[in-house]
Every structure is written in structure tokens, then in C-alpha cells.
Motif scaffolding. Structure first.
Motif, PDB file in Angstrom:
ATOM      1  N   ALA A  18       0.830  -1.201   0.000  1.00  0.00           N
ATOM      2  CA  ALA A  18       0.000   0.000   0.000  1.00  0.00           C
ATOM      3  C   ALA A  18       0.866   1.253   0.000  1.00  0.00           C
ATOM      4  O   ALA A  18       0.582   2.222  -0.711  1.00  0.00           O
ATOM      5  CB  ALA A  18      -0.938  -0.003   1.205  1.00  0.00           C
ATOM      6  N   VAL A  19       1.935   1.242   0.805  1.00  0.00           N
ATOM      7  CA  VAL A  19       2.808   2.403   0.870  1.00  0.00           C
ATOM      8  C   VAL A  19       3.463   2.649  -0.482  1.00  0.00           C
ATOM      9  O   VAL A  19       3.668   3.788  -0.907  1.00  0.00           O
ATOM     10  CB  VAL A  19       3.869   2.207   1.968  1.00  0.00           C
ATOM     11  N   ALA A  20       3.772   1.549  -1.217  1.00  0.00           N
ATOM     12  CA  ALA A  20       4.403   1.703  -2.522  1.00  0.00           C
ATOM     13  C   ALA A  20       3.511   2.453  -3.494  1.00  0.00           C
ATOM     14  O   ALA A  20       3.973   3.065  -4.453  1.00  0.00           O
ATOM     15  CB  ALA A  20       4.750   0.329  -3.088  1.00  0.00           C
ATOM     16  N   GLN A  21       2.191   2.413  -3.243  1.00  0.00           N
ATOM     17  CA  GLN A  21       1.259   3.078  -4.145  1.00  0.00           C
ATOM     18  C   GLN A  21       1.129   4.578  -3.870  1.00  0.00           C
ATOM     19  O   GLN A  21       0.514   5.288  -4.646  1.00  0.00           O
ATOM     20  CB  GLN A  21      -0.125   2.444  -4.011  1.00  0.00           C
ATOM     21  N   THR A  22       1.697   5.058  -2.760  1.00  0.00           N
ATOM     22  CA  THR A  22       1.501   6.461  -2.410  1.00  0.00           C
ATOM     23  C   THR A  22       2.180   7.394  -3.394  1.00  0.00           C
ATOM     24  O   THR A  22       1.804   8.558  -3.515  1.00  0.00           O
ATOM     25  CB  THR A  22       2.027   6.752  -0.998  1.00  0.00           C
ATOM     26  N   SER A  23       3.200   6.889  -4.100  1.00  0.00           N
ATOM     27  CA  SER A  23       3.902   7.742  -5.042  1.00  0.00           C
ATOM     28  C   SER A  23       3.147   7.901  -6.353  1.00  0.00           C
ATOM     29  O   SER A  23       3.468   8.777  -7.150  1.00  0.00           O
ATOM     30  CB  SER A  23       5.304   7.166  -5.313  1.00  0.00           C
ATOM     31  N   ALA A  24       2.164   7.038  -6.596  1.00  0.00           N
ATOM     32  CA  ALA A  24       1.410   7.119  -7.842  1.00  0.00           C
ATOM     33  C   ALA A  24       0.528   8.355  -7.819  1.00  0.00           C
ATOM     34  O   ALA A  24      -0.115   8.666  -6.827  1.00  0.00           O
ATOM     35  CB  ALA A  24       0.567   5.858  -8.018  1.00  0.00           C
ATOM     36  N   ALA A  25       0.509   9.059  -8.935  1.00  0.00           N
ATOM     37  CA  ALA A  25      -0.329  10.253  -9.034  1.00  0.00           C
ATOM     38  C   ALA A  25      -1.789   9.842  -9.054  1.00  0.00           C
ATOM     39  O   ALA A  25      -2.170   8.870  -9.705  1.00  0.00           O
ATOM     40  CB  ALA A  25       0.022  11.029 -10.286  1.00  0.00           C
ATOM     41  N   PRO A  26      -2.648  10.570  -8.351  1.00  0.00           N
ATOM     42  CA  PRO A  26      -4.060  10.201  -8.327  1.00  0.00           C
ATOM     43  C   PRO A  26      -4.763  10.609  -9.615  1.00  0.00           C
ATOM     44  O   PRO A  26      -4.305  11.495 -10.348  1.00  0.00           O
ATOM     45  CB  PRO A  26      -4.592  10.995  -7.134  1.00  0.00           C
ATOM     46  N   LEU A  27      -5.882   9.987  -9.877  1.00  0.00           N
ATOM     47  CA  LEU A  27      -6.809  10.483 -10.880  1.00  0.00           C
ATOM     48  C   LEU A  27      -7.631  11.581 -10.219  1.00  0.00           C
ATOM     49  O   LEU A  27      -7.968  11.493  -9.035  1.00  0.00           O
ATOM     50  CB  LEU A  27      -7.717   9.371 -11.378  1.00  0.00           C
ATOM     51  N   THR A  28      -7.962  12.611 -10.956  1.00  0.00           N
ATOM     52  CA  THR A  28      -8.671  13.742 -10.352  1.00  0.00           C
ATOM     53  C   THR A  28      -9.895  14.122 -11.183  1.00  0.00           C
ATOM     54  O   THR A  28      -9.974  13.827 -12.378  1.00  0.00           O
ATOM     55  CB  THR A  28      -7.755  14.970 -10.207  1.00  0.00           C
ATOM     56  N   ARG A  29     -10.805  14.789 -10.523  1.00  0.00           N
ATOM     57  CA  ARG A  29     -12.005  15.291 -11.182  1.00  0.00           C
ATOM     58  C   ARG A  29     -12.593  16.404 -10.334  1.00  0.00           C
ATOM     59  O   ARG A  29     -12.546  16.347  -9.099  1.00  0.00           O
ATOM     60  CB  ARG A  29     -13.034  14.170 -11.352  1.00  0.00           C
ATOM     61  N   THR A  30     -13.146  17.399 -10.972  1.00  0.00           N
ATOM     62  CA  THR A  30     -13.903  18.434 -10.283  1.00  0.00           C
ATOM     63  C   THR A  30     -15.328  18.396 -10.805  1.00  0.00           C
ATOM     64  O   THR A  30     -15.549  18.349 -12.020  1.00  0.00           O
ATOM     65  CB  THR A  30     -13.293  19.827 -10.513  1.00  0.00           C
ATOM     66  N   TRP A  31     -16.264  18.400  -9.884  1.00  0.00           N
ATOM     67  CA  TRP A  31     -17.672  18.310 -10.272  1.00  0.00           C
ATOM     68  C   TRP A  31     -18.449  19.439  -9.614  1.00  0.00           C
ATOM     69  O   TRP A  31     -18.267  19.727  -8.427  1.00  0.00           O
ATOM     70  CB  TRP A  31     -18.246  16.962  -9.845  1.00  0.00           C
ATOM     71  N   ALA A  32     -19.312  20.088 -10.384  1.00  0.00           N
ATOM     72  CA  ALA A  32     -20.107  21.200  -9.878  1.00  0.00           C
ATOM     73  C   ALA A  32     -21.554  20.769  -9.718  1.00  0.00           C
ATOM     74  O   ALA A  32     -22.212  20.427 -10.709  1.00  0.00           O
ATOM     75  CB  ALA A  32     -20.019  22.393 -10.816  1.00  0.00           C
ATOM     76  N   PRO A  33     -22.087  20.754  -8.496  1.00  0.00           N
ATOM     77  CA  PRO A  33     -23.493  20.394  -8.301  1.00  0.00           C
ATOM     78  C   PRO A  33     -24.417  21.468  -8.840  1.00  0.00           C
ATOM     79  O   PRO A  33     -24.029  22.634  -8.974  1.00  0.00           O
ATOM     80  CB  PRO A  33     -23.612  20.268  -6.783  1.00  0.00           C
ATOM     81  N   ALA A  34     -25.657  21.084  -9.129  1.00  0.00           N
ATOM     82  CA  ALA A  34     -26.624  22.023  -9.690  1.00  0.00           C
ATOM     83  C   ALA A  34     -27.173  22.986  -8.652  1.00  0.00           C
ATOM     84  O   ALA A  34     -27.702  24.040  -8.997  1.00  0.00           O
ATOM     85  CB  ALA A  34     -27.771  21.251 -10.338  1.00  0.00           C
TER      86      ALA A  34
END
Length: 332
Positions: A18-34
Motif C-alpha cells: 500500500a505504501v508503494a502506491q503512495t507515489s502514484a499520481a491520483p486520478l482527479t475530477r472536479t464536479w459542480a453540483p446544480a
């Protein structure tokens, strides 16, 4: 003979992986509610106690969630964006699945505009809480198992059982959760096979009696069939979950409120809710399920939303009896 002298492979410990995965860049998204959105109100039903190993709510308004998706384990971090939207980051095999489901999770499929308050208390609470939305996770087992653990015990007992079982038999959440939370980092709940292999003494140590553990085991054996309920209409979904002995209307409703965003999944059989609803709407703190359902008839189709608003109103009857006595079967 060649296989005899093949180099031995060394398994990577779960936490090290799990710690080895911390260096991986995350996928990101921004969402605007109505419309207005209160992240804390929307996400709070996912939290199983202040030390939930799968959920964190930080003082700065950041929320972390670790879960097991159809694509695998995933970690989701949410916070308010500067433009009024919601900024999300996700790690792990389930990252894309979590980001794709972000609008539904935050209530995009909810329809609060169809709700019509029939009581002054409910109307006032709705006015004060415009950011309330009913979430939809699309994941049944994630909510079904802790709901089973909460059957006929105190919340402290249920939260302790969930915490011990997930930390012992689950896996560390992918991403930077370990770095953020240290030794008590986020965990992903066990998969169905791991739940089925938990020995009886581990259930006992967690304070889970044989009836509840047997119900969990029956459910995980048909986990795929249970997950299908996430795409069903409420009556069919309720019926599907209740095919499992030990799962009744209370457990099914508590699950589908979260997995399906079921606005009409009223919790019948609850120890406190009928008295709270009766006190708020009719001044009768001794109301039972039948009276509660009668009082909620004007909200048919939206009864769960009505009870959420009643609970948020703070109009709760004063306690006049001792709390339910916690049990401790782990010492037996």
C-alpha cells in the motif's frame, strides 16, 4: 528439474504494498453540483463511528473514503473547490470507478425538489439545510455488512466490531492514506472470500454473536446477487436483500438508503426512530412503528428524506431511561 532451482519469490506485505502506491499520481475530477451541497451532511451516513477505518472527516472540510469497488480497492478524497464545486482525487484500481460515480455519490440523482413538507418543523429544517442530498454509492455489501453488525446491539458495540474486523482482515487503502493518518490509516473492507474465511473466534473477539456472523456469511456467499440490488427499484431491492435469513426490513432499509439513495426506504423496527418521529410530528414520544408510518403517510415516496430532516431538526425527546446496556461476549 528446472523448476526445482527456480528463484524463490518473496510476497510483499500488505502495508508495504500500500505504501508503494503512495507515489502514484491520483486520478482527479472536479464536479459542480446544480444546487447547494453540504458535503458533511451528504457523506455522514457512510461513517460508522468516529474511528471508522474506511472513512475520515477532517476539520478542514476534507473527506476520505476507502472502499471496494467492482474494479478493485479504491481511495477517494473530497473537498470543496474554490469555484463552488467539489474537487476529487482517487487512488487504486477502483479510482476511475469512484470518479465516474462521484455525481451519484453526492446526490446528483436525488430529487429533493419533489419533496413537499407537511409539517412546520420539517419545512423549517429543510429551509435551514438546503445542502442535504441523499447519496448513492452503488455498492450494497459495503453498507449491508455493517448494518448486519448493528442489529440489536448498541452503536458502540457495532462500531467496535466493524473497526476490529476491517483493520484485522481488510487491506490498507491505496494512495497516501498511511502517510496522512499513520498507524490508524484507512482500510478497505475484506472481499467476500475473506469475510467467509474469518474464523469463529475472531467474530467472538470482535463481540459479534453467532446469529449476526452467520447472517454475514450467508450474505457474502451470494455477494454478487446482493450487489444486483443496487440497480433495482426499491420494492425489488428490499425483497432481494430479505431473501437472506437474518436480513429483515430494518437492515434492508439501512443498506438501500446508502447504496441506492432510496428516498422512501423508511427504517422500520428501529429502537429510537418511531419515538423521535412521533415526538416531532405528534407530541407522542411513545409512538411505535405503526404510528410512525401513519404520520409519514403524507411523505409517501420521500419518507426517508422526511426522517433525515426530522433527525436534523434537533427536536429529539429527552432521554428518560438508561441507555441500552452494552454486551461483551468477547470475555465469555
Amino acid at each position: 528439474m528446472a523448476g526445482r532451482f527456480a528463484p524463490r519469490t518473496t510476497a510483499v506485505p500488505r502495508r508495504q504494498a500500500a505504501v508503494a502506491q503512495t507515489s502514484a499520481a491520483p486520478l482527479t475530477r472536479t464536479w459542480a453540483p446544480a444546487g447547494p451541497l453540504d458535503l458533511r451532511l451528504v457523506l455522514s451516513p457512510l461513517r460508522r463511528g468516529p474511528a471508522d477505518p474506511c472513512f475520515r472527516a477532517l476539520r478542514d472540510g476534507t473527506f476520505w473514503r476507502a472502499t471496494r469497488t467492482p474494479a478493485g480497492p479504491g481511495t477517494l478524497r473530497l473537498c470543496a473547490a474554490r469555484d463552488g464545486g467539489v474537487a476529487a482525487a482517487a487512488w487504486g484500481p477502483g479510482a476511475q470507478w469512484l470518479l465516474d460515480g462521484l455525481p451519484a455519490l453526492l446526490g446528483a440523482e436525488d430529487t429533493p425538489e419533489v419533496f413537499r413538507p407537511r409539517h412546520r418543523l420539517v419545512a423549517e429544517t429543510q429551509r435551514r439545510r438546503p445542502g442535504l442530498r441523499l447519496l448513492r454509492t452503488g455498492l450494497v455489501m459495503e453498507s449491508l455488512i455493517p448494518s448486519i453488525l448493528e442489529q440489536k446491539v448498541t452503536t458502540d458495540e457495532a462500531y467496535r466490531a466493524w473497526r476490529l474486523l476491517v483493520r484485522t482482515h481488510g487491506t490498507p487503502a491505496p494512495g497516501p492514506a498511511d502517510a496522512a493518518f499513520g498507524a490508524y490509516g484507512l482500510h478497505v473492507m475484506p472481499d467476500a472470500r475473506t469475510w467467509s474465511l474469518i474464523p469463529s473466534w475472531e467474530w467472538h473477539r470482535a463481540g459479534v454473536d453467532a446469529k449476526r456472523s452467520a447472517t454475514v456469511l450467508r450474505a457474502v456467499r451470494v455477494a454478487r446477487r446482493m450487489e444486483e440490488a443496487a440497480s433495482m427499484e426499491l420494492p425489488e431491492a428490499m425483497a432481494r436483500l430479505q431473501l437472506i435469513p437474518g436480513i429483515g426490513p430494518w437492515t434492508a432499509a439501512e443498506t438501500l438508503q446508502r447504496s441506492n439513495g432510496a428516498a422512501d426506504a423508511v427504517t422500520v423496527g428501529d429502537y429510537h426512530l418511531p419515538g423521535i418521529v412521533g415526538h416531532a410530528l405528534a407530541g407522542n414520544r411513545d409512538a411505535g412503528d405503526d404510528e410512525m408510518l401513519t404520520l409519514l403517510e403524507p411523505y409517501e415516496g420521500q419518507r426517508h428524506r422526511a426522517t433525515r430532516l426530522i433527525l436534523l431538526s434537533g427536536h429529539i425527546p429527552a432521554r428518560r431511561a438508561p441507555r441500552m446496556t452494552p454486551g461483551d461476549i468477547a470475555r465469555l
